[in-house]
Design a protein around this motif. Structure first.
Motif, mmCIF file in Angstrom:
data_model
loop_
_atom_site.group_PDB
_atom_site.id
_atom_site.type_symbol
_atom_site.label_atom_id
_atom_site.label_comp_id
_atom_site.label_asym_id
_atom_site.label_seq_id
_atom_site.Cartn_x
_atom_site.Cartn_y
_atom_site.Cartn_z
ATOM 1 N N THR A 67 -54.934 47.975 2.073
ATOM 2 C CA THR A 67 -54.557 46.773 1.292
ATOM 3 C C THR A 67 -53.751 45.840 1.955
ATOM 4 O OG1 THR A 67 -53.610 47.844 -0.341
ATOM 5 C CG2 THR A 67 -55.778 47.643 -0.685
ATOM 6 N N SER A 68 -52.971 46.465 3.045
ATOM 7 C CA SER A 68 -51.854 45.603 3.271
ATOM 8 C C SER A 68 -52.000 45.182 4.848
ATOM 9 C CB SER A 68 -50.485 46.233 2.997
ATOM 10 O OG SER A 68 -49.428 45.582 3.692
ATOM 11 N N SER A 69 -51.879 44.180 5.323
ATOM 12 C CA SER A 69 -51.596 43.884 6.786
ATOM 13 C C SER A 69 -50.556 44.084 7.562
ATOM 14 C CB SER A 69 -52.238 42.341 7.041
ATOM 15 O OG SER A 69 -53.399 42.168 6.501
ATOM 16 N N TYR A 70 -49.583 44.314 6.662
ATOM 17 C CA TYR A 70 -48.031 44.167 7.270
ATOM 18 C C TYR A 70 -47.551 46.017 6.781
ATOM 19 C CZ TYR A 70 -49.278 39.434 6.738
ATOM 20 O OH TYR A 70 -49.773 38.248 6.875
ATOM 21 N N PRO A 71 -47.540 46.595 7.833
ATOM 22 C CA PRO A 71 -47.462 48.105 7.854
ATOM 23 C C PRO A 71 -45.806 48.309 7.616
ATOM 24 C CG PRO A 71 -47.976 47.773 10.093
ATOM 25 C CD PRO A 71 -48.135 46.495 9.439
ATOM 26 N N PRO A 72 -45.508 49.505 7.031
ATOM 27 C CA PRO A 72 -44.245 49.722 6.799
ATOM 28 C C PRO A 72 -43.539 50.022 8.316
ATOM 29 C CG PRO A 72 -45.628 51.445 5.545
ATOM 30 C CD PRO A 72 -46.401 50.772 6.390
ATOM 31 N N ILE A 73 -42.308 49.656 8.088
ATOM 32 C CA ILE A 73 -41.153 49.630 9.306
ATOM 33 C C ILE A 73 -41.209 51.209 9.893
ATOM 34 C CG2 ILE A 73 -38.903 49.337 10.429
ATOM 35 C CD1 ILE A 73 -38.750 47.541 8.044
ATOM 36 N N ALA A 74 -41.303 52.186 9.339
ATOM 37 C CA ALA A 74 -41.528 53.396 9.819
ATOM 38 C C ALA A 74 -41.811 54.615 8.651
ATOM 39 C CB ALA A 74 -40.054 53.951 10.505
ATOM 40 N N PRO A 75 -42.613 55.601 9.123
ATOM 41 C CA PRO A 75 -42.731 56.755 8.153
ATOM 42 C C PRO A 75 -41.455 57.188 7.491
ATOM 43 C CG PRO A 75 -44.215 56.932 10.117
ATOM 44 C CD PRO A 75 -42.864 56.092 10.349
ATOM 45 N N PRO A 76 -41.535 57.882 6.387
ATOM 46 C CA PRO A 76 -40.295 58.369 5.854
ATOM 47 C C PRO A 76 -39.783 59.522 6.756
ATOM 48 C CG PRO A 76 -41.862 58.075 4.002
ATOM 49 C CD PRO A 76 -42.423 57.768 5.463
#
Length: 206
Positions: A67-76
């Motif tokens: 639901t987001s076109s803007y992914p997280p900067i990095a996985p935890p």
């Protein structure tokens, strides 16, 4: 259930990582074993915000790639190999064996935050309230920062809710923008040369 973040800024000084924001050390104080509230200037990079949009960008918390076109900067990434002793004490207190609510522990450098592009105006697309969109246009034209609330196009069609589909150049998350700016100031104050030597360490607690 609500979700909160514990977030601290560290700088690489004299060959080691030390906290430089919330527990900013004043000169003449020892590094550890001081009473809480003594010897420190209190700063908070995000002013205690419970911003789920920011949480998703930092570590994928309270959001979904679907639901987001803007992914997280990095996985935890978990905790860094070496970090500030005071922050370690704080984390150990929160991460007691019977506390299952601490999650998505991670760290990101100032360079990574800046290179994500999320702190600067960027091309955005989504379903918006038309009146708020026009207000964003007016404020932006006047040189003011404005974060326009919107529904991501991946989340569905919101025309039935009175929204219109728009594209614009704007801020995705002003709390992230402000945090990057504060980290830049801390870097300058402590005379740290590299963006790789300033970072945030953070975790979430339900």
């Amino acid at each position: 259930m609500g979700c909160d973040i514990a977030l601290y800024c560290e700088g690489r000084l004299d060959g080691k990582w030390i906290n430089i924001d919330r527990w900013y050390r004043r000169s003449g104080w020892p590094e550890i074993k001081v009473m809480k509230g003594e010897g420190f200037s209190l700063v908070d990079l995000i002013d205690g915000a419970r911003d789920y949009g920011l949480f998703y960008l930092l570590a994928g918390v309270r959001g979904s790639d679907e639901t987001s076109s803007y992914p997280p900067i990095a996985p935890p990434r978990g905790l860094p190999d070496e970090w500030d002793a005071l922050l370690a004490e704080e984390y150990d207190f929160r991460d007691m064996p019977d506390n299952v609510n601490v999650h998505h522990v991670s760290h990101l450098t100032l360079r990574e935050l800046k290179e994500s592009g999320y702190g600067e105006p960027m091309p955005l697309r989504g379903w918006v309230d038309e009146a708020e969109y026009e207000e964003m246009i007016r404020r932006t034209a006047a040189g003011r920062k404005y974060q326009l609330g919107f529904w991501d196009v991946k989340a569905g069609n919101f025309e039935s809710r009175g929204c219109v589909l728009r594209e614009w150049n704007g801020y995705l998350n002003l709390n992230l923008t402000s945090m990057i700016e504060k980290m830049e100031r801390l870097k300058k104050e402590r005379r740290i040369a590299s963006d790789d030597e300033v970072r945030i360490v953070f975790w979430f607690d339900n």
